[in-house]
Design a protein around this motif. Structure first.
Motif, PDB file in Angstrom:
ATOM      1  N   GLY A   1      32.011  48.409  51.368  1.00  0.00           N
ATOM      2  CA  GLY A   1      32.666  49.311  52.308  1.00  0.00           C
ATOM      3  C   GLY A   1      33.815  48.674  53.061  1.00  0.00           C
ATOM      4  O   GLY A   1      34.453  49.337  53.897  1.00  0.00           O
ATOM      5  N   GLY A   2      34.111  47.412  52.770  1.00  0.00           N
ATOM      6  CA  GLY A   2      35.181  46.716  53.466  1.00  0.00           C
ATOM      7  C   GLY A   2      36.544  47.317  53.180  1.00  0.00           C
ATOM      8  O   GLY A   2      36.801  47.825  52.081  1.00  0.00           O
ATOM      9  N   LYS A   3      37.442  47.242  54.152  1.00  0.00           N
ATOM     10  CA  LYS A   3      38.756  47.876  54.042  1.00  0.00           C
ATOM     11  C   LYS A   3      39.543  47.351  52.850  1.00  0.00           C
ATOM     12  O   LYS A   3      40.301  48.094  52.216  1.00  0.00           O
ATOM     13  CB  LYS A   3      39.534  47.653  55.341  1.00  0.00           C
ATOM     14  N   TYR A   4      39.370  46.052  52.530  1.00  0.00           N
ATOM     15  CA  TYR A   4      40.158  45.452  51.445  1.00  0.00           C
ATOM     16  C   TYR A   4      39.283  45.042  50.261  1.00  0.00           C
ATOM     17  O   TYR A   4      39.705  44.249  49.421  1.00  0.00           O
ATOM     18  CB  TYR A   4      40.917  44.233  51.982  1.00  0.00           C
ATOM     19  N   PHE A   5      38.080  45.607  50.182  1.00  0.00           N
ATOM     20  CA  PHE A   5      37.167  45.200  49.125  1.00  0.00           C
ATOM     21  C   PHE A   5      37.729  45.484  47.733  1.00  0.00           C
ATOM     22  O   PHE A   5      37.641  44.640  46.837  1.00  0.00           O
ATOM     23  CB  PHE A   5      35.812  45.892  49.283  1.00  0.00           C
ATOM     24  N   PHE A  41      46.846  32.093  45.253  1.00  0.00           N
ATOM     25  CA  PHE A  41      46.313  32.887  44.142  1.00  0.00           C
ATOM     26  C   PHE A  41      46.569  34.368  44.419  1.00  0.00           C
ATOM     27  O   PHE A  41      46.965  34.768  45.519  1.00  0.00           O
ATOM     28  CB  PHE A  41      44.821  32.631  43.929  1.00  0.00           C
ATOM     29  N   ASP A  42      46.317  35.183  43.389  1.00  0.00           N
ATOM     30  CA  ASP A  42      46.520  36.620  43.459  1.00  0.00           C
ATOM     31  C   ASP A  42      45.395  37.232  44.300  1.00  0.00           C
ATOM     32  O   ASP A  42      44.218  37.112  43.964  1.00  0.00           O
ATOM     33  CB  ASP A  42      46.498  37.212  42.044  1.00  0.00           C
ATOM     34  N   VAL A  43      45.764  37.899  45.396  1.00  0.00           N
ATOM     35  CA  VAL A  43      44.758  38.501  46.273  1.00  0.00           C
ATOM     36  C   VAL A  43      44.584  39.990  45.998  1.00  0.00           C
ATOM     37  O   VAL A  43      43.907  40.700  46.754  1.00  0.00           O
ATOM     38  CB  VAL A  43      45.118  38.274  47.766  1.00  0.00           C
ATOM     39  N   GLY A  44      45.190  40.468  44.931  1.00  0.00           N
ATOM     40  CA  GLY A  44      45.061  41.869  44.554  1.00  0.00           C
ATOM     41  C   GLY A  44      46.405  42.563  44.460  1.00  0.00           C
ATOM     42  O   GLY A  44      47.328  42.265  45.223  1.00  0.00           O
ATOM     43  N   LYS A  67      33.580  48.616  64.813  1.00  0.00           N
ATOM     44  CA  LYS A  67      33.718  49.764  63.918  1.00  0.00           C
ATOM     45  C   LYS A  67      34.799  49.580  62.853  1.00  0.00           C
ATOM     46  O   LYS A  67      34.830  50.318  61.867  1.00  0.00           O
ATOM     47  CB  LYS A  67      34.007  51.023  64.743  1.00  0.00           C
ATOM     48  N   GLY A  68      35.677  48.600  63.049  1.00  0.00           N
ATOM     49  CA  GLY A  68      36.696  48.351  62.046  1.00  0.00           C
ATOM     50  C   GLY A  68      36.156  47.687  60.789  1.00  0.00           C
ATOM     51  O   GLY A  68      36.855  47.614  59.776  1.00  0.00           O
ATOM     52  N   PHE A  69      34.922  47.211  60.858  1.00  0.00           N
ATOM     53  CA  PHE A  69      34.283  46.545  59.720  1.00  0.00           C
ATOM     54  C   PHE A  69      33.136  47.412  59.202  1.00  0.00           C
ATOM     55  O   PHE A  69      32.624  48.280  59.920  1.00  0.00           O
ATOM     56  CB  PHE A  69      33.793  45.159  60.136  1.00  0.00           C
ATOM     57  N   PRO A  70      32.687  47.175  57.965  1.00  0.00           N
ATOM     58  CA  PRO A  70      31.747  48.113  57.343  1.00  0.00           C
ATOM     59  C   PRO A  70      30.280  47.945  57.738  1.00  0.00           C
ATOM     60  O   PRO A  70      29.477  48.830  57.452  1.00  0.00           O
ATOM     61  CB  PRO A  70      31.929  47.814  55.848  1.00  0.00           C
ATOM     62  N   PHE A  71      29.902  46.844  58.383  1.00  0.00           N
ATOM     63  CA  PHE A  71      28.484  46.594  58.656  1.00  0.00           C
ATOM     64  C   PHE A  71      27.945  47.554  59.726  1.00  0.00           C
ATOM     65  O   PHE A  71      26.952  48.237  59.518  1.00  0.00           O
ATOM     66  CB  PHE A  71      28.284  45.142  59.104  1.00  0.00           C
TER      67      PHE A  71
END
Length: 373
Positions: A158-162, A189-192, A221-225
């Protein structure tokens, strides 16, 4: 046994207690961290039926680390026991910090990062951040050198950049977190989406001690946990790599050339960040391991930021001063000689100090039954 999904999720209608393990950076002094972790593993294994297959990844729902702490965190998260990691760490000391690389004046780093990369590939293989081989939540803290941001690599779907980051090799994230300036070259390295990022050690951020960052990530709330707060709902265990009182002569500080301050200033800022992180976590909790921050703050035992504690906080670290070493049975070990973070010859004695100190520090009553599996 919990699945990764079990570790990460929390039903807001019926929340369950969650457990976080945070490990500081500190180079070869991570051997001391592992000595303390062995005592924690022993205690929790006994608490959970003495199952020889018990691992810290079974207990902790999120394991995070910075620099060498990220190496330990990654190995714990894929299900390795502390003894296995300790054996690897002794190898790391010899292979990575055993000798400086040739022509180091012509390169950014003092040590050969290729040996570190080989060792990480041996241990972590082709595992990716979103891979099924990671058994619990993981957070790897690094510093993005080309943009200045602090990056926390997460495996929460659920992370914003997962979606962008899930294919990153776990070993690349760990290598980024441990790219200590002056010790190793930066990692790129390539981060996406074809974007290349350049990273240095997460210890040059505010989070060489990542415990406060993990608390924020677990609850904001900005994080998925979005885990429930409370001293019966959220436990954070933070393990350091040893510390000592700063001592400098006045004449060493006044009138010296600016270049001589270069290696001193980062250490001063890291110490301040560490103390601030500990101060805030003690301010948010009623920690049974609270330390005196300084003569004015005290140990905050009579201070609490919220009406009730927001977490159950444990901090284990070893004071690397001669009196403390004498008391632990290491009178023949000179405190000053074991503080350097890259001296490979200290790896065995640091491990032993961690084991002995951990046996004294880690107590049954520190771990409330409410957090048992």
């Amino acid at each position: 046994m919990k699945t990764l999904q079990d570790h990460l999720r929390q039903d807001p209608q019926n929340p369950e207690p969650k457990r976080i393990l945070a490990m500081d950076g500190g180079g070869i002094r991570g051997a001391l961290t592992l000595g303390v972790l062995k005592n924690i593993e022993n205690l929790l294994r006994k608490r959970h039926g003495n199952d020889p297959n018990f691992r810290l990844a079974h207990y902790f729902d999120l394991i995070g680390g910075t620099s060498n702490g990220s190496i330990i965190a990654s190995l714990l998260a894929i299900g390795k026991g502390v003894d296995e990691i300790q054996e690897m760490y002794q190898s790391l000391g010899t292979r990575v910090f055993g000798k400086s690389k040739l022509f180091s004046l012509l390169r950014a780093g003092k040590f050969d990062e290729k040996e570190l990369e080989k060792l990480l590939e041996e241990q972590l293989g082709q595992e990716i951040m979103g891979g099924a081989g990671i058994q619990t939540g993981i957070c790897i803290v690094a510093k993005r050198a080309d943009t200045g941001g602090t990056w926390a690599f997460l495996n929460h779907p659920g992370g914003k950049y997962f979606e962008e980051n899930k294919g990153i090799l776990l070993r690349n994230a760990v290598r980024a977190s441990s790219a200590a300036p002056t010790y190793f070259d930066a990692e790129a390295f390539d981060v996406g989406n074809g974007e290349i990022g350049a990273f240095v050690d997460g210890g040059v951020s505010m989070h060489n001690n990542p415990a406060m960052l993990l608390f924020l990530m677990a609850t904001l709330k900005g994080f998925p946990f979005r885990w429930q707060k409370g001293d019966d709902m959220l436990e954070i265990v933070s393990v350091g790599t040893g510390y000592a009182k700063v001592r400098r002569k006045v004449e060493e500080c006044v009138g010296i050339a600016g270049v001589k301050w270069a290696p001193v200033v980062p250490a001063m800022l890291m110490d301040d960040a560490d103390n601030h992180n500990q101060l805030m976590l003690q301010y948010l909790s009623k920690s049974p391991t609270a330390k005196v921050i300084n003569s004015e703050f005290g140990d905050l035992s009579e201070d609490l930021l919220a009406p009730k504690p927001l977490l159950h906080y444990l901090r284990y670290d070893v004071k690397l001063e001669q009196n403390e070493l004498n008391d632990l049975g290491f009178a023949n070990t000179k405190a000053e000689s074991i503080r350097e973070m890259s001296d490979a010859k200290n790896k065995e004695v640091l491990r032993d100090i961690g084991l002995v100190a951990g046996k004294r520090m880690v107590k049954e009553e520190h771990f409330p039954k409410v957090f048992d599996l």
